[in-house]
Scaffold this active site. Sequence first.
Site, PDB file in Angstrom:
ATOM      1  N   LYS A 183       7.058 110.185  25.994  1.00  0.00           N
ATOM      2  CA  LYS A 183       8.637 110.008  26.376  1.00  0.00           C
ATOM      3  C   LYS A 183       9.280 108.778  25.910  1.00  0.00           C
ATOM      4  O   LYS A 183       8.982 107.769  26.155  1.00  0.00           O
ATOM      5  CB  LYS A 183       8.704 109.773  27.954  1.00  0.00           C
ATOM      6  CG  LYS A 183       9.716 110.486  28.686  1.00  0.00           C
ATOM      7  CD  LYS A 183      10.874 109.470  29.359  1.00  0.00           C
ATOM      8  CE  LYS A 183      11.041 108.190  29.123  1.00  0.00           C
ATOM      9  NZ  LYS A 183      12.404 107.774  28.403  1.00  0.00           N
ATOM     10  N   GLU A 259       2.473  96.920  27.255  1.00  0.00           N
ATOM     11  CA  GLU A 259       2.856  96.235  26.342  1.00  0.00           C
ATOM     12  C   GLU A 259       4.467  95.672  26.883  1.00  0.00           C
ATOM     13  O   GLU A 259       5.181  96.632  26.621  1.00  0.00           O
ATOM     14  CB  GLU A 259       3.091  96.661  24.754  1.00  0.00           C
ATOM     15  CG  GLU A 259       1.738  97.222  24.397  1.00  0.00           C
ATOM     16  CD  GLU A 259       0.871  95.784  23.967  1.00  0.00           C
ATOM     17  OE1 GLU A 259       1.399  94.622  23.964  1.00  0.00           O
ATOM     18  OE2 GLU A 259      -0.196  96.075  23.628  1.00  0.00           O
ATOM     19  N   CYS A 293      10.000  92.185  20.965  1.00  0.00           N
ATOM     20  CA  CYS A 293       9.334  91.676  22.186  1.00  0.00           C
ATOM     21  C   CYS A 293       8.504  90.240  21.637  1.00  0.00           C
ATOM     22  O   CYS A 293       8.407  89.310  22.562  1.00  0.00           O
ATOM     23  CB  CYS A 293       8.128  92.801  22.503  1.00  0.00           C
ATOM     24  SG  CYS A 293       7.252  93.199  21.632  1.00  0.00           S
ATOM     25  N   GLU A 391      13.798  86.865  29.451  1.00  0.00           N
ATOM     26  CA  GLU A 391      13.903  87.632  27.981  1.00  0.00           C
ATOM     27  C   GLU A 391      15.397  88.095  27.785  1.00  0.00           C
ATOM     28  O   GLU A 391      15.821  88.816  28.734  1.00  0.00           O
ATOM     29  CB  GLU A 391      12.867  88.916  27.938  1.00  0.00           C
ATOM     30  CG  GLU A 391      12.826  89.373  26.548  1.00  0.00           C
ATOM     31  CD  GLU A 391      12.139  90.593  26.472  1.00  0.00           C
ATOM     32  OE1 GLU A 391      11.876  91.596  27.415  1.00  0.00           O
ATOM     33  OE2 GLU A 391      11.164  90.423  25.429  1.00  0.00           O
TER      34      GLU A 391
HETATM   35  P1  NAD Z   1      12.873  99.529  29.286  1.00  0.00           P
HETATM   36  O1  NAD Z   1      11.714  99.061  30.099  1.00  0.00           O
HETATM   37  O2  NAD Z   1      14.190  99.586  30.139  1.00  0.00           O
HETATM   38  O3  NAD Z   1      12.421 101.319  28.943  1.00  0.00           O
HETATM   39  C1  NAD Z   1      11.147 101.314  28.181  1.00  0.00           C
HETATM   40  C2  NAD Z   1      10.727 102.835  28.553  1.00  0.00           C
HETATM   41  O4  NAD Z   1      10.443 103.131  29.851  1.00  0.00           O
HETATM   42  C3  NAD Z   1      12.000 103.947  28.008  1.00  0.00           C
HETATM   43  O5  NAD Z   1      11.480 105.083  27.662  1.00  0.00           O
HETATM   44  C4  NAD Z   1      12.384 104.172  29.659  1.00  0.00           C
HETATM   45  O6  NAD Z   1      13.269 105.457  29.654  1.00  0.00           O
HETATM   46  C5  NAD Z   1      11.241 104.157  30.432  1.00  0.00           C
HETATM   47  N1  NAD Z   1      11.330 104.016  31.788  1.00  0.00           N
HETATM   48  C6  NAD Z   1      12.671 103.330  32.451  1.00  0.00           C
HETATM   49  N2  NAD Z   1      12.474 103.139  33.746  1.00  0.00           N
HETATM   50  C7  NAD Z   1      11.103 103.748  34.045  1.00  0.00           C
HETATM   51  C8  NAD Z   1      10.343 103.909  35.089  1.00  0.00           C
HETATM   52  N3  NAD Z   1      10.723 103.537  36.333  1.00  0.00           N
HETATM   53  N4  NAD Z   1       9.113 104.248  35.020  1.00  0.00           N
HETATM   54  C9  NAD Z   1       8.810 104.660  33.982  1.00  0.00           C
HETATM   55  N5  NAD Z   1       9.197 104.786  32.659  1.00  0.00           N
HETATM   56  C10 NAD Z   1      10.629 103.980  32.833  1.00  0.00           C
HETATM   57  O7  NAD Z   1      12.722  98.782  28.085  1.00  0.00           O
HETATM   58  P2  NAD Z   1      13.909  98.841  26.834  1.00  0.00           P
HETATM   59  O8  NAD Z   1      15.171  98.145  27.173  1.00  0.00           O
HETATM   60  O9  NAD Z   1      13.790 100.205  26.122  1.00  0.00           O
HETATM   61  O10 NAD Z   1      13.045  97.979  25.659  1.00  0.00           O
HETATM   62  C11 NAD Z   1      13.240  96.715  25.706  1.00  0.00           C
HETATM   63  C12 NAD Z   1      11.977  96.074  26.456  1.00  0.00           C
HETATM   64  O11 NAD Z   1      10.943  96.506  25.809  1.00  0.00           O
HETATM   65  C13 NAD Z   1      12.090  94.502  26.206  1.00  0.00           C
HETATM   66  O12 NAD Z   1      11.715  93.840  27.582  1.00  0.00           O
HETATM   67  C14 NAD Z   1      10.949  94.192  25.012  1.00  0.00           C
HETATM   68  O13 NAD Z   1      10.354  93.023  25.279  1.00  0.00           O
HETATM   69  C15 NAD Z   1      10.088  95.157  25.478  1.00  0.00           C
HETATM   70  N6  NAD Z   1       9.127  95.434  24.367  1.00  0.00           N
HETATM   71  C16 NAD Z   1       7.755  95.162  24.524  1.00  0.00           C
HETATM   72  C17 NAD Z   1       7.108  95.523  23.255  1.00  0.00           C
HETATM   73  C18 NAD Z   1       5.574  95.111  23.233  1.00  0.00           C
HETATM   74  O14 NAD Z   1       4.844  95.597  22.519  1.00  0.00           O
HETATM   75  N7  NAD Z   1       5.140  94.197  24.264  1.00  0.00           N
HETATM   76  C19 NAD Z   1       7.347  95.953  22.180  1.00  0.00           C
HETATM   77  C20 NAD Z   1       8.669  96.389  22.061  1.00  0.00           C
HETATM   78  C21 NAD Z   1       9.434  96.121  23.311  1.00  0.00           C
END
Ligand code: NAD
Length: 487
Positions: A183, A259, A293, A391
């Site tokens: 997803k 992650e 991230c 962040e």
């Molecule tokens: P997000 O947490 O908003 O969304 C990530 C994913 O989760 C999306 O596919 C979203 O649709 C889904 N999602 C949203 N709500 C959900 C829920 N309640 N249950 C399950 N899934 C849900 O993050 P984003 O804005 O897409 O990405 C940015 C964030 O990702 C930043 O905080 C960044 O640090 C983090 N990130 C971490 C890593 C790592 O490896 N540590 C890598 C890349 C990004």
Amino acid sequence: MLDGWAERGSPLLIGGELVTCDRRFDTIDPATEEVLGPAADAMPGHLDRAIAAARRAFDESGWATDLTLRVRCLRQLQEALVRHGDELRDLTVREAGAPRFLTYGAQFDTPVSDLAWFARLAETYEWTRDLGRAAPMGMDSERRLLREPVGVVGAITPWNFPHQINLAKLGPALAAGNTVVLKPAPDTPWCAAALGRLLVEETDTPPGVVNIVTGRDHALGALLSADPRVDLVSFTGSTATGREVMRGAAETLKKVFLELGGKSAFIVLDDADLGKACSYAAFTGITHAGQGCAITSRLLVPRARHDEAVEITARTMAKLGARDPSDERTVCGPVISARQRDRIEGYLKLAAGEGGSFATGGHRSGRDKGFWIEPTLITGLTNRSRAAREEIFGPVLVMLPHDGDDDAVRLANDSPYGLSGAVHGGDPERARAVARRLRTGTVSVNGGIWYAADVPFGGYKQSGVGREMGVAGFEEYLETKAIAEGV
Ligand code: NAD
């Protein structure tokens, strides 16, 4: 490969079929706000069918035990991605706003070639281990350990490095023998849908082994996390969402692998080449508009040289600027969406309210279209301020002075996160000693690059649970079974 998507939209992949949806949503270029075209907007019913297909493929097909087939499919996928590289590179620039130069590394080429590393690992992995004979409680027994796939993996991914993160989950999960429901984030549906098309049309992957469900509604991720037919959730995204995923998975006690976010420190020691270190910190801090991230967004510099460090860093950031991502010289492109731009602006206002000042940037850029924030250096804050602790996920660095190695380590570790870090110093042994004291999953010393297929990546503290990539990342997707035979 993307022919017709601009009109018909990208499809879902469910049970080996490319499925178009009546309900669709637009995917857009964040640099220009131009609509690339529609993407399938899955309903919960589509997700339900995808999970059922993955369950069937795991329980009823030979996928989990046919290592030769799995390795072949991974290599076919890698070759297909290479064949369509030019188109996918352009797509990554347009859909994720990724600077083109990054597509020759972490945004495309590297994760594609990493698939071969996972295929090779699966071929050479010690799937069974003989523990030899023992007589616990007087019973002679021959003992063996088996490593087996966990089952159905729910993979939930963000938009910032779509291919890297989708493939860093698909590669090891499939190599290990799992089936997957992916997803992806609503902001980058086409990057994920392209994988689906290649899997169906250019690989022997059996139906149901990979399912890809794009959609606008985040609730799809929540449904996937909670579904009892899913055995493991592999999630990359924000810490706040990671908590939701863990909560959702708790009811069925499924394995979770998270992650999450970071607020990593870049430490400049007092014996470092200040010019080199600060220019490098500026470059890495605003790469892909700071939307990584593991980006080092807190810059800790020796107090005695603070003003000089501000001047060098601000000058480099201003010179790099925020530019068209399709230009190969661009380091910092747009941010992904209006929502993200507004969120970053909110942090800039907050930083000003907390007593911070801007050595460069501090506002959105003056373009009519697209989502742009000028590279920004904030000074005058303490490590207790929200702008230094939370962040921001934009091209925004916070510079803080330190009073020597111990103080730098204290400040770096004084964070709810523990994802990554960097240390720059003249004496390598001293820099290494500082690196060892950081409570983070990865550290770069004097510009060393830790990102590679064989290096586990992940966070301490609220930056995550588990490791992605490397042997440790592969083993996240395995169960351990012990068999003891009476003799
Ligand atoms: P997000 O947490 O908003 O969304 C990530 C994913 O989760 C999306 O596919 C979203 O649709 C889904 N999602 C949203 N709500 C959900 C829920 N309640 N249950 C399950 N899934 C849900 O993050 P984003 O804005 O897409 O990405 C940015 C964030 O990702 C930043 O905080 C960044 O640090 C983090 N990130 C971490 C890593 C790592 O490896 N540590 C890598 C890349 C990004």
